[in-house]
Design a protein around this motif. Structure first.
Motif, PDB file in Angstrom:
ATOM      1  N   ALA A  94     -23.691  50.381  10.626  1.00 13.85           N
ATOM      2  CA  ALA A  94     -22.266  50.405  10.979  1.00 13.85           C
ATOM      3  C   ALA A  94     -22.039  50.345  12.484  1.00 13.85           C
ATOM      4  CB  ALA A  94     -21.617  51.667  10.409  1.00 13.85           C
ATOM      5  N   THR A  95     -23.094  50.090  13.260  1.00 14.02           N
ATOM      6  CA  THR A  95     -22.972  50.011  14.718  1.00 14.02           C
ATOM      7  C   THR A  95     -23.580  48.697  15.199  1.00 14.02           C
ATOM      8  OG1 THR A  95     -25.087  51.128  15.077  1.00 14.02           O
ATOM      9  CG2 THR A  95     -23.134  52.517  14.954  1.00 14.02           C
ATOM     10  N   GLY A  96     -23.310  48.374  16.457  1.00 18.05           N
ATOM     11  CA  GLY A  96     -23.854  47.142  17.026  1.00 18.05           C
ATOM     12  C   GLY A  96     -23.026  45.941  16.622  1.00 18.05           C
ATOM     13  N   GLY A  97     -23.284  44.822  17.258  1.00 18.17           N
ATOM     14  CA  GLY A  97     -22.530  43.625  16.912  1.00 18.17           C
ATOM     15  C   GLY A  97     -21.097  43.723  17.394  1.00 18.17           C
ATOM     16  N   ARG A  98     -20.147  43.475  16.509  1.00 17.95           N
ATOM     17  CA  ARG A  98     -18.736  43.424  16.878  1.00 17.95           C
ATOM     18  C   ARG A  98     -18.171  44.806  17.180  1.00 17.95           C
ATOM     19  NH1 ARG A  98     -15.681  39.682  12.551  1.00 17.95           N
ATOM     20  NH2 ARG A  98     -13.967  40.923  13.428  1.00 17.95           N
ATOM     21  N   LEU A  99     -17.487  44.929  18.319  1.00 19.14           N
ATOM     22  CA  LEU A  99     -16.923  46.207  18.729  1.00 19.14           C
ATOM     23  C   LEU A  99     -15.766  46.642  17.838  1.00 19.14           C
ATOM     24  CD1 LEU A  99     -16.977  46.001  22.636  1.00 19.14           C
ATOM     25  CD2 LEU A  99     -18.427  47.383  21.155  1.00 19.14           C
ATOM     26  N   ASP A 100     -15.007  45.690  17.279  1.00 21.44           N
ATOM     27  CA  ASP A 100     -13.920  46.099  16.396  1.00 21.44           C
ATOM     28  C   ASP A 100     -14.468  46.807  15.165  1.00 21.44           C
ATOM     29  OD1 ASP A 100     -15.039  43.701  15.505  1.00 21.44           O
ATOM     30  OD2 ASP A 100     -13.154  42.882  14.769  1.00 21.44           O
ATOM     31  N   HIS A 101     -15.612  46.342  14.641  1.00 24.66           N
ATOM     32  CA  HIS A 101     -16.238  47.013  13.509  1.00 24.66           C
ATOM     33  C   HIS A 101     -16.739  48.397  13.909  1.00 24.66           C
ATOM     34  CE1 HIS A 101     -17.175  43.028  11.187  1.00 24.66           C
ATOM     35  NE2 HIS A 101     -15.894  43.315  11.233  1.00 24.66           N
ATOM     36  N   LEU A 102     -17.315  48.506  15.097  1.00 21.68           N
ATOM     37  CA  LEU A 102     -17.822  49.803  15.552  1.00 21.68           C
ATOM     38  C   LEU A 102     -16.696  50.829  15.648  1.00 21.68           C
ATOM     39  CD1 LEU A 102     -19.873  51.752  16.793  1.00 21.68           C
ATOM     40  CD2 LEU A 102     -19.420  50.696  19.009  1.00 21.68           C
ATOM     41  N   PHE A 103     -15.603  50.485  16.325  1.00 19.58           N
ATOM     42  CA  PHE A 103     -14.510  51.442  16.474  1.00 19.58           C
ATOM     43  C   PHE A 103     -13.875  51.773  15.120  1.00 19.58           C
ATOM     44  CE2 PHE A 103     -14.600  50.033  20.946  1.00 19.58           C
ATOM     45  CZ  PHE A 103     -14.612  51.277  21.566  1.00 19.58           C
ATOM     46  N   PRO A 120     -26.396  44.830  12.791  1.00 24.77           N
ATOM     47  CA  PRO A 120     -27.696  44.308  13.219  1.00 24.77           C
ATOM     48  C   PRO A 120     -28.859  45.101  12.634  1.00 24.77           C
ATOM     49  CG  PRO A 120     -26.177  44.350  15.062  1.00 24.77           C
ATOM     50  CD  PRO A 120     -25.475  45.042  13.933  1.00 24.77           C
ATOM     51  N   GLU A 121     -29.787  44.389  12.013  1.00 23.45           N
ATOM     52  CA  GLU A 121     -30.878  45.045  11.299  1.00 23.45           C
ATOM     53  C   GLU A 121     -31.802  45.796  12.239  1.00 23.45           C
ATOM     54  OE1 GLU A 121     -33.833  43.953   7.552  1.00 23.45           O
ATOM     55  OE2 GLU A 121     -32.964  42.347   8.757  1.00 23.45           O
ATOM     56  N   ASP A 122     -31.919  45.326  13.486  1.00 24.21           N
ATOM     57  CA  ASP A 122     -32.831  45.990  14.415  1.00 24.21           C
ATOM     58  C   ASP A 122     -32.327  47.355  14.868  1.00 24.21           C
ATOM     59  OD1 ASP A 122     -30.749  44.999  15.951  1.00 24.21           O
ATOM     60  OD2 ASP A 122     -32.015  44.287  17.583  1.00 24.21           O
ATOM     61  N   LEU A 123     -31.083  47.703  14.553  1.00 19.96           N
ATOM     62  CA  LEU A 123     -30.553  49.021  14.901  1.00 19.96           C
ATOM     63  C   LEU A 123     -30.678  50.035  13.764  1.00 19.96           C
ATOM     64  CD1 LEU A 123     -27.317  48.145  16.916  1.00 19.96           C
ATOM     65  CD2 LEU A 123     -29.525  48.917  17.790  1.00 19.96           C
ATOM     66  N   LEU A 124     -31.194  49.605  12.620  1.00 14.51           N
ATOM     67  CA  LEU A 124     -31.343  50.530  11.501  1.00 14.51           C
ATOM     68  C   LEU A 124     -32.466  51.520  11.776  1.00 14.51           C
ATOM     69  CD1 LEU A 124     -31.068  48.156   8.408  1.00 14.51           C
ATOM     70  CD2 LEU A 124     -29.299  49.629   9.370  1.00 14.51           C
ATOM     71  N   PRO A 125     -32.271  52.782  11.393  1.00 12.26           N
ATOM     72  CA  PRO A 125     -33.380  53.735  11.456  1.00 12.26           C
ATOM     73  C   PRO A 125     -34.355  53.450  10.316  1.00 12.26           C
ATOM     74  CG  PRO A 125     -31.518  54.758  10.390  1.00 12.26           C
ATOM     75  CD  PRO A 125     -31.055  53.379  10.821  1.00 12.26           C
ATOM     76  N   ASP A 126     -35.433  54.211  10.291  1.00 12.21           N
ATOM     77  CA  ASP A 126     -36.383  54.118   9.181  1.00 12.21           C
ATOM     78  C   ASP A 126     -35.738  54.733   7.943  1.00 12.21           C
ATOM     79  OD1 ASP A 126     -38.454  54.149   7.391  1.00 12.21           O
ATOM     80  OD2 ASP A 126     -39.820  55.330   8.639  1.00 12.21           O
ATOM     81  N   LEU A 127     -35.332  53.913   7.001  1.00 15.61           N
ATOM     82  CA  LEU A 127     -34.590  54.415   5.843  1.00 15.61           C
ATOM     83  C   LEU A 127     -35.438  55.249   4.898  1.00 15.61           C
ATOM     84  CD1 LEU A 127     -32.319  51.351   4.940  1.00 15.61           C
ATOM     85  CD2 LEU A 127     -31.798  53.315   6.406  1.00 15.61           C
ATOM     86  N   THR A 128     -36.764  55.169   5.018  1.00 13.63           N
ATOM     87  CA  THR A 128     -37.606  56.000   4.157  1.00 13.63           C
ATOM     88  C   THR A 128     -37.365  57.483   4.415  1.00 13.63           C
ATOM     89  OG1 THR A 128     -39.466  55.915   5.725  1.00 13.63           O
ATOM     90  CG2 THR A 128     -39.391  54.228   4.003  1.00 13.63           C
TER      91      THR A 128
END
Length: 215
Positions: free
Chosen positions: A101-110, A10-18
């Motif tokens: 790499a976080t948020g959304g599907r839990l299988d992807h998170l683990f 999810p894009e809204d969970l990204l930090p400020d990449l700058t």
């Protein structure tokens, strides 16, 4: 060498990449994460994925801006993130950061949390971090470590990745410990805080997941 890998969480969970755009850093895109990078005027050196999470228009944009595009069938033995991380570790970096790499599907998170173990398994010296807007996650093997207070991530949690972690000692923390054994499933070391500018943690056996968080 620093390698930053951006996946398609999810894009809204990204930090400020700058904050992570060091001149020497190499960027890798994973699936929809490639599109996220291009939106931010960051051109990845290489991209990995089956690209089933992007539209045809977005894929055309990706194909026109990324020099090396490694496309895979959706049916494969590794996730797109694992393929990208394996490539990154092969470059012998000092630091690898995983975003998206976080948020959304839990299988992807683990799965992505477990990927943090890959450098240890491969005897690589790279420090690998999983980072989102609220958390920084990394693994530690037995030893003694200094940790600095960071008001932007004031909570520090220690979670065993292995069946047991022995002789865990926390100094400079609100809730100190002395030679405590913690086992898989324990919540003893969740949401601790530093009371000094620096603290230390140490343990003699096992592998710890260290999580620095904010609300």
């Amino acid at each position: 060498m620093i390698i930053n890998i951006l996946a398609g969480g999810p894009e809204d969970l990204l930090p400020d990449l700058t904050e992570y755009r060091e001149e020497s850093a190499i960027w890798i895109g994973v699936d929809r994460g490639v599109y996220y990078l291009l939106k931010r005027d960051i051109k990845p050196l290489i991209a990995f994925g089956d690209f089933d999470s992007v539209s045809q228009e977005e894929l055309t944009l990706i194909e026109g801006h990324v020099g090396e595009l490694k496309r895979y069938k959706p049916e494969k033995n590794e996730t797109d993130m694992e393929l990208a991380l394996n490539w990154a570790l092969g470059q012998n970096p000092s630091i690898v950061r995983l975003f998206g790499a976080t948020g959304g599907r839990l299988d992807h998170l683990f799965a992505n949390v477990q990927l943090l173990y890959n450098p240890l398994k491969a005897n690589k010296s790279a420090a690998i971090y999983l980072i989102d807007r609220h958390n920084t996650v990394f693994l530690k093997e037995p030893g003694t470590y200094n940790i600095k207070k960071n008001l932007a991530e004031k909570y520090i949690s220690f979670v065993p990745l292995t069946l047991n972690v022995t002789n865990l000692t926390l100094e400079g923390f609100k809730f100190p410990l002395k030679n405590r054994h913690i086992s898989l499933g324990s919540t003893l070391c969740i949401s601790n805080e530093l009371i000094s500018d620096y603290g230390t943690f140490s343990f003699s056996e096992g592998i710890l997941i260290v999580i620095r968080s904010n609300d």
